[in-house]
Structures are given as C-alpha cells and as structure tokens.
Design an enzyme around this catalytic site. Structure first.
Site, PDB file in Angstrom:
ATOM      1  N   HIS A  41       0.818  -1.219   0.000  1.00  0.00           N
ATOM      2  CA  HIS A  41       0.000   0.000   0.000  1.00  0.00           C
ATOM      3  C   HIS A  41       0.853   1.272   0.000  1.00  0.00           C
ATOM      4  CE1 HIS A  41       0.230   0.136   4.546  1.00  0.00           C
ATOM      5  NE2 HIS A  41       0.160   1.436   4.305  1.00  0.00           N
ATOM      6  N   ASP A  86      -0.049  -7.522   1.809  1.00  0.00           N
ATOM      7  CA  ASP A  86       0.465  -6.143   1.827  1.00  0.00           C
ATOM      8  C   ASP A  86       1.991  -6.146   1.906  1.00  0.00           C
ATOM      9  OD1 ASP A  86       0.516  -3.420   1.824  1.00  0.00           O
ATOM     10  OD2 ASP A  86      -0.326  -3.163   3.836  1.00  0.00           O
ATOM     11  N   SER A 178       4.173   3.042   8.016  1.00  0.00           N
ATOM     12  CA  SER A 178       3.807   1.945   7.117  1.00  0.00           C
ATOM     13  C   SER A 178       5.001   1.460   6.310  1.00  0.00           C
ATOM     14  CB  SER A 178       2.751   2.410   6.115  1.00  0.00           C
ATOM     15  OG  SER A 178       1.484   2.386   6.684  1.00  0.00           O
TER      16      SER A 178
END
Length: 232
Positions: A41, A86, A178
């Site tokens: 992502h 992910d 992230s």
C-alpha cells in the site's frame, strides 16, 4: 511511532525512508545490496528511497538516494483489499555499498514466537492526532500477540499477518511508519501494514505482514523468476 524515543543512530542501518510527498512517506527495509521490502500500500508512481538516513533535515555523510528499478507486488493480491498480501519487493536502480549507516538485515530463519518483544521504528507520527512528525526516527518495543487478539479488535485479520502492540495502549506504529520493519529477537519478521485509528488505542494492536510466510516468493523474485506468485 507513538510512545517511543529517538532511535540510536547505529541501530537501524537497514531502515530506508521512502519519500513521495511531504504528506506521504513510508518505511522500507534493506534486505541485500539491491533490494528493499515494504508494504504494497506504499506503492506510488514516483518514489525516492533514502538509505543511511537518520535526521531528515541533515544528510549523513554516507546517505544515498535510490529509485525503484523494478517493483513486485503479489500477482494474486486482491486488488481492492488494501490489507491483502500487503508486501512489495523493490529492486533499486543501483546497488548500495555497506557503510557506517547502511547495511542490510537478513531474512528470518524461523517464524517469530508469540510473546516475543519486538522493535518498531520509523519517521511516522509521534502524536495520535498525527500532526507531529519527527525529524529523526523513533523506536519502541512492543509485544507479539496471538492473532486472536487482533481478530477480536478488528473483527478479523488478513492471512499471513502478525499482531503486535501493547495491550494498555500508548505505544504503537502510526501514520508514516507503514512499510517499516518489525524486528523480533534481532530478526526481521514483519512489515507494518495497518493499525487502529487513532493509533496506540488500548487492546488494538497493529498488524504486520509476516515476512517468513513470503520467503519463497521473495527468494524466487530475487533469483530472477519474475512471475513467481505468492502463497494464497
């Protein structure tokens, strides 16, 4: 990282910083001279990857910038499910050399065990309102939980993920972290995928893509099998 402290400048030679815009950046992990791992992502059309970086506003002598030469996301990833598989593998446009602040971390030889103490790190928000971002990476220790803790918190959990945090809250990864690493007992075990909003809520650990479960895919791609697919 909420509830942490500035990382020691020598503890994160494998940590890279992906910059897309002042509002959008991610962590990455150097796994050999030419490849980094991050979250799918975090994918953007244009990315600058900083290695050997600590203070964002002041360059280390050995700091370098690289760009993606090739990017790999699982071909069987569910396109509209951001948390599914992910993980993204990026080949740098030029290899990096090991230096004072640049060195890869090896892939895990065993899966992590529940109860492990794990280290989180990144340049993400240090306030739960996500309005304060540090100039230096922050680090903290969290615990690896049984996945049922996350299942209960989020009414489910994607496959091949790790659930980690602090049950009383107050320590957590947050926006901007992230793609960064979860290091358990010195091994690179997870990639930050998703967590609670706001961050660091009690009984709401974050979840991390489980690197160990993707080893065959990672190793195949690096070996040159560009069409390798991920486990379901």
């Amino acid at each position: 990282v909420i509830g942490g402290d500035e990382c020691d400048i020598n503890e994160h030679p494998f940590l890279a910083f992906m910059y897309y815009s002042p509002q959008y950046f991610c962590g990455m992990t150097l796994i050999n001279q030419e490849w980094v791992l991050t979250a799918a992502h975090c994918d953007k059309t244009y990315m600058r990857i900083y290695l050997g970086i600590h203070t964002r506003s002041v360059a280390n002598d050995d700091e370098v910038i690289r760009y993606p030469k090739e990017k790999f996301i699982c071909p069987n990833k569910k396109k509209n499910v951001i948390t599914d598989k992910d993980i993204m593998l990026i080949r740098l446009n030029r290899p990096v050399k090991n230096s004072t602040h640049i060195a890869p971390i090896s892939l895990p030889s065993n899966p992590p065990s529940v109860g492990s103490v794990c280290r989180i790190m990144g340049w993400g928000a240090i306030t739960t309102s996500e309005d304060t971002y540090p100039d230096v990476p922050h680090c903290a220790n969290i615990n690896l939980f049984n996945n049922t803790v996350c299942r209960e918190a989020y009414n489910g959990l994607p496959a091949k993920t790790l659930c980690a945090g602090v049950l009383q809250g107050g320590i957590d990864t947050c926006g901007g972290d992230s793609g960064g690493p979860l290091i358990c007992n010195g091994q690179f075990q997870g990639i930050l995928s998703w967590g609670s909003d706001p961050c660091a809520e009690p009984r709401k650990p974050a979840f991390y893509t489980k690197v160990f479960d993707y080893l065959p895919w990672i190793q195949s791609i690096i070996a040159g099998n560009k069409t390798a697919t991920c486990p379901p």
